[in-house]
Design a protein around this motif. Structure first.
Motif, PDB file in Angstrom:
ATOM      1  N   ALA A 138     111.040 -32.973 -51.044  1.00  0.00           N
ATOM      2  CA  ALA A 138     110.081 -33.049 -49.941  1.00  0.00           C
ATOM      3  C   ALA A 138     108.974 -32.008 -50.123  1.00  0.00           C
ATOM      4  O   ALA A 138     107.799 -32.277 -49.837  1.00  0.00           O
ATOM      5  CB  ALA A 138     110.800 -32.834 -48.610  1.00  0.00           C
ATOM      6  N   ARG A 142     107.149 -35.553 -51.879  1.00  0.00           N
ATOM      7  CA  ARG A 142     107.788 -36.857 -51.791  1.00  0.00           C
ATOM      8  C   ARG A 142     108.272 -37.112 -50.365  1.00  0.00           C
ATOM      9  O   ARG A 142     108.591 -36.181 -49.621  1.00  0.00           O
ATOM     10  CB  ARG A 142     108.994 -36.958 -52.743  1.00  0.00           C
ATOM     11  CG  ARG A 142     108.716 -36.501 -54.148  1.00  0.00           C
ATOM     12  CD  ARG A 142     107.551 -37.240 -54.769  1.00  0.00           C
ATOM     13  NE  ARG A 142     107.915 -38.576 -55.215  1.00  0.00           N
ATOM     14  CZ  ARG A 142     107.050 -39.485 -55.657  1.00  0.00           C
ATOM     15  NH1 ARG A 142     105.759 -39.192 -55.669  1.00  0.00           N
ATOM     16  NH2 ARG A 142     107.459 -40.657 -56.072  1.00  0.00           N
ATOM     17  N   LYS A 143     108.349 -38.383 -49.992  1.00  0.00           N
ATOM     18  CA  LYS A 143     108.921 -38.776 -48.703  1.00  0.00           C
ATOM     19  C   LYS A 143     110.409 -39.022 -48.931  1.00  0.00           C
ATOM     20  O   LYS A 143     110.775 -39.941 -49.668  1.00  0.00           O
ATOM     21  CB  LYS A 143     108.221 -40.017 -48.164  1.00  0.00           C
ATOM     22  CG  LYS A 143     106.742 -39.763 -47.838  1.00  0.00           C
ATOM     23  CD  LYS A 143     106.040 -41.031 -47.375  1.00  0.00           C
ATOM     24  CE  LYS A 143     104.571 -40.743 -47.071  1.00  0.00           C
ATOM     25  NZ  LYS A 143     103.841 -41.981 -46.680  1.00  0.00           N
ATOM     26  N   GLU A 178     114.799 -35.555 -38.232  1.00  0.00           N
ATOM     27  CA  GLU A 178     114.048 -34.897 -39.302  1.00  0.00           C
ATOM     28  C   GLU A 178     114.354 -33.404 -39.320  1.00  0.00           C
ATOM     29  O   GLU A 178     114.385 -32.754 -38.269  1.00  0.00           O
ATOM     30  CB  GLU A 178     112.541 -35.127 -39.131  1.00  0.00           C
ATOM     31  CG  GLU A 178     112.145 -36.578 -39.374  1.00  0.00           C
ATOM     32  CD  GLU A 178     110.668 -36.740 -39.718  1.00  0.00           C
ATOM     33  OE1 GLU A 178     110.102 -35.801 -40.314  1.00  0.00           O
ATOM     34  OE2 GLU A 178     110.109 -37.792 -39.384  1.00  0.00           O
ATOM     35  N   GLY A 181     111.483 -31.306 -43.328  1.00  0.00           N
ATOM     36  CA  GLY A 181     110.660 -32.317 -43.967  1.00  0.00           C
ATOM     37  C   GLY A 181     111.428 -33.502 -44.515  1.00  0.00           C
ATOM     38  O   GLY A 181     110.862 -34.328 -45.231  1.00  0.00           O
ATOM     39  N   LYS A 183     114.045 -36.848 -43.637  1.00  0.00           N
ATOM     40  CA  LYS A 183     114.705 -37.731 -42.670  1.00  0.00           C
ATOM     41  C   LYS A 183     116.200 -37.744 -42.974  1.00  0.00           C
ATOM     42  O   LYS A 183     116.586 -37.872 -44.133  1.00  0.00           O
ATOM     43  CB  LYS A 183     114.147 -39.148 -42.764  1.00  0.00           C
ATOM     44  CG  LYS A 183     112.706 -39.289 -42.315  1.00  0.00           C
ATOM     45  CD  LYS A 183     112.250 -40.741 -42.382  1.00  0.00           C
ATOM     46  CE  LYS A 183     110.810 -40.904 -41.914  1.00  0.00           C
ATOM     47  NZ  LYS A 183     110.370 -42.313 -41.958  1.00  0.00           N
ATOM     48  N   TRP A 218     114.366 -45.993 -41.899  1.00  0.00           N
ATOM     49  CA  TRP A 218     114.092 -45.034 -42.963  1.00  0.00           C
ATOM     50  C   TRP A 218     112.635 -45.058 -43.416  1.00  0.00           C
ATOM     51  O   TRP A 218     112.096 -44.047 -43.850  1.00  0.00           O
ATOM     52  CB  TRP A 218     114.969 -45.334 -44.182  1.00  0.00           C
ATOM     53  CG  TRP A 218     116.423 -45.071 -44.038  1.00  0.00           C
ATOM     54  CD1 TRP A 218     117.438 -45.981 -44.033  1.00  0.00           C
ATOM     55  CD2 TRP A 218     117.066 -43.788 -43.923  1.00  0.00           C
ATOM     56  NE1 TRP A 218     118.658 -45.359 -43.918  1.00  0.00           N
ATOM     57  CE2 TRP A 218     118.460 -44.018 -43.851  1.00  0.00           C
ATOM     58  CE3 TRP A 218     116.595 -42.475 -43.869  1.00  0.00           C
ATOM     59  CZ2 TRP A 218     119.384 -42.983 -43.732  1.00  0.00           C
ATOM     60  CZ3 TRP A 218     117.514 -41.445 -43.749  1.00  0.00           C
ATOM     61  CH2 TRP A 218     118.882 -41.703 -43.679  1.00  0.00           C
ATOM     62  N   LEU A 221     110.038 -44.352 -47.518  1.00  0.00           N
ATOM     63  CA  LEU A 221     110.646 -43.288 -48.311  1.00  0.00           C
ATOM     64  C   LEU A 221     110.391 -43.532 -49.792  1.00  0.00           C
ATOM     65  O   LEU A 221     110.494 -44.656 -50.275  1.00  0.00           O
ATOM     66  CB  LEU A 221     112.168 -43.225 -48.102  1.00  0.00           C
ATOM     67  CG  LEU A 221     112.723 -42.748 -46.758  1.00  0.00           C
ATOM     68  CD1 LEU A 221     114.245 -42.697 -46.835  1.00  0.00           C
ATOM     69  CD2 LEU A 221     112.155 -41.397 -46.364  1.00  0.00           C
ATOM     70  N   ASP A 222     110.087 -42.452 -50.503  1.00  0.00           N
ATOM     71  CA  ASP A 222     110.057 -42.525 -51.960  1.00  0.00           C
ATOM     72  C   ASP A 222     111.473 -42.510 -52.521  1.00  0.00           C
ATOM     73  O   ASP A 222     111.749 -43.153 -53.545  1.00  0.00           O
ATOM     74  CB  ASP A 222     109.279 -41.335 -52.540  1.00  0.00           C
ATOM     75  CG  ASP A 222     107.820 -41.358 -52.140  1.00  0.00           C
ATOM     76  OD1 ASP A 222     107.191 -42.415 -52.318  1.00  0.00           O
ATOM     77  OD2 ASP A 222     107.315 -40.337 -51.639  1.00  0.00           O
TER      78      ASP A 222
END
Length: 358
Positions: A138, A142-143, A178, A181, A183, A218, A221-222
């Protein structure tokens, strides 16, 4: 020693808080330890909401103490005393019931990569690595999501520092919590306390797992990091059969006993056609904070050798450090801070991104 402690507390009295007062006068300093040139302490805010807005004060405290004469190393952890307010899911959303009929494997909507963190056994730091890797990714932009799939022994709520319950405005989909950073979803967030046992048979476990995968909002998300329980049982098989996994990362300490179980985990994933993305050697090296001596308490290099034998990528080494344990217990993963430990996880995250798997 007492003079140094007084000097430290005097310095911390200069760190002003957003809502008035300072760290010393508000009695937020806990577990102050002075060991030679090493100083460590915890800043304990009254609530998680207040802690969330105090990262600047944590950094300021760390910088101020590091500037004191005789201080060579500083570790400051930010945590909270009280629980966050709970957002209770509607009663018609039952976690752990029988899952809806589903084929498989299916993608999780809005999730580009699903990576399982596995070890085949407990006690090798798999959950610690999962939380720190999620935070490190994160911080690289990145997600990231983190799913605690150890339903009988959930630990991620404590490690990620949250007790907030997920909400479900429509009674169908859960909104993940969360933290740092990331989820996050865990059955531990549904329990009354972290001392409550989950006493469920296999069908309920699998139902909860599928709900936390497919009935959670979700997206986007990456990468979704899944912290697996020990072993090669129902949870691992359900994930492989029901979700389109990018692959698995195997975590092990260097010792032969741990590697035996890591090999079983690798064999299991190969049998269900889940790619092995790489191996990580955890608790690889211990450096004495007093004298700087480097020791290999569990051996060294065994995981790298195993990766070479398998023809799988060796993703790196994570050192053994008391600070990692303290950070995990406090709810602020080491990867969320600065210094050599955070950099070790950041290096791992950058390598995964460069390989296109996160």
């Amino acid at each position: 020693m007492s003079d140094m402690r007084e000097k430290i507390m005097g310095t911390l009295s200069s760190i002003a808080l957003p809502d008035g007062g300072d760290l010393a006068s508000r009695d937020m300093v806990r577990a102050l330890t002075v060991d030679g040139g090493s100083v460590s302490f915890v800043i304990e805010a009254p609530t998680p909401e207040q802690a969330a807005g105090m990262e600047a004060q944590r950094r300021a405290a760390e910088t101020a103490i590091a500037a004191l004469d005789g201080v060579e190393r500083v570790s400051v952890i930010l945590t909270a005393h009280g629980p966050a307010k709970a957002a209770t899911p509607p009663p018609n959303l039952k976690i752990g019931g029988h899952p809806k009929p589903q084929g498989g494997p299916l993608p999780v909507p809005g999730v580009a990569n699903i990576i399982a963190i596995a070890s085949g056994k407990g006690g090798v730091g798999k959950s610690t690595l999962s939380s720190n890797l999620a935070v490190a990714l994160a911080r690289q932009g990145r997600k990231v999501g983190l799913l605690d799939a150890d339903i009988l022994g959930p630990s991620q709520p404590r490690m990620m520092g949250t007790t907030q319950r997920p909400s479900s405005p429509d009674g169908e989909q859960l909104v993940p919590v969360e933290a740092h950073g990331v989820k996050m979803m865990s059955i531990g967030l549904m329990l009354k306390s972290d001392r409550e046992a989950v006493v469920w048979r296999g069908p309920m476990l699998m139902g909860a797992l599928q709900q936390m995968l497919f009935q959670v909002d979700w997206a986007p998300l990456d990468v979704l990091i899944i912290d697996l329980p020990p072993g090669t049982g129902d949870v691992q098989l359900t994930l492989a059969q029901k979700s389109q996994m990018t692959g698995a990362i195997i975590v092990s300490t260097p010792q032969d006993v741990a590697l035996l179980d890591a090999r079983k985990a690798i064999d299991m994933f190969q049998k269900v056609n889940v790619p092995i993305l790489g191996l990580i050697e955890n608790m690889s090296t211990y450096v004495c904070p007093n004298c700087g001596h480097e020791a290999h308490l569990f051996g060294h290099g065994g995981v790298k050798d195993e990766a070479a034998e398998l023809g799988a990528p060796f993703l790196g080494e994570i050192p053994l450090s008391l600070d990692v344990r303290l950070a995990g217990d406090s709810g602020t993963p080491a990867a969320a801070g600065d210094g050599p430990l955070a950099e070790a996880y950041a290096t791992l995250a950058r390598d995964m991104i460069a390989r296109g798997i996160a």
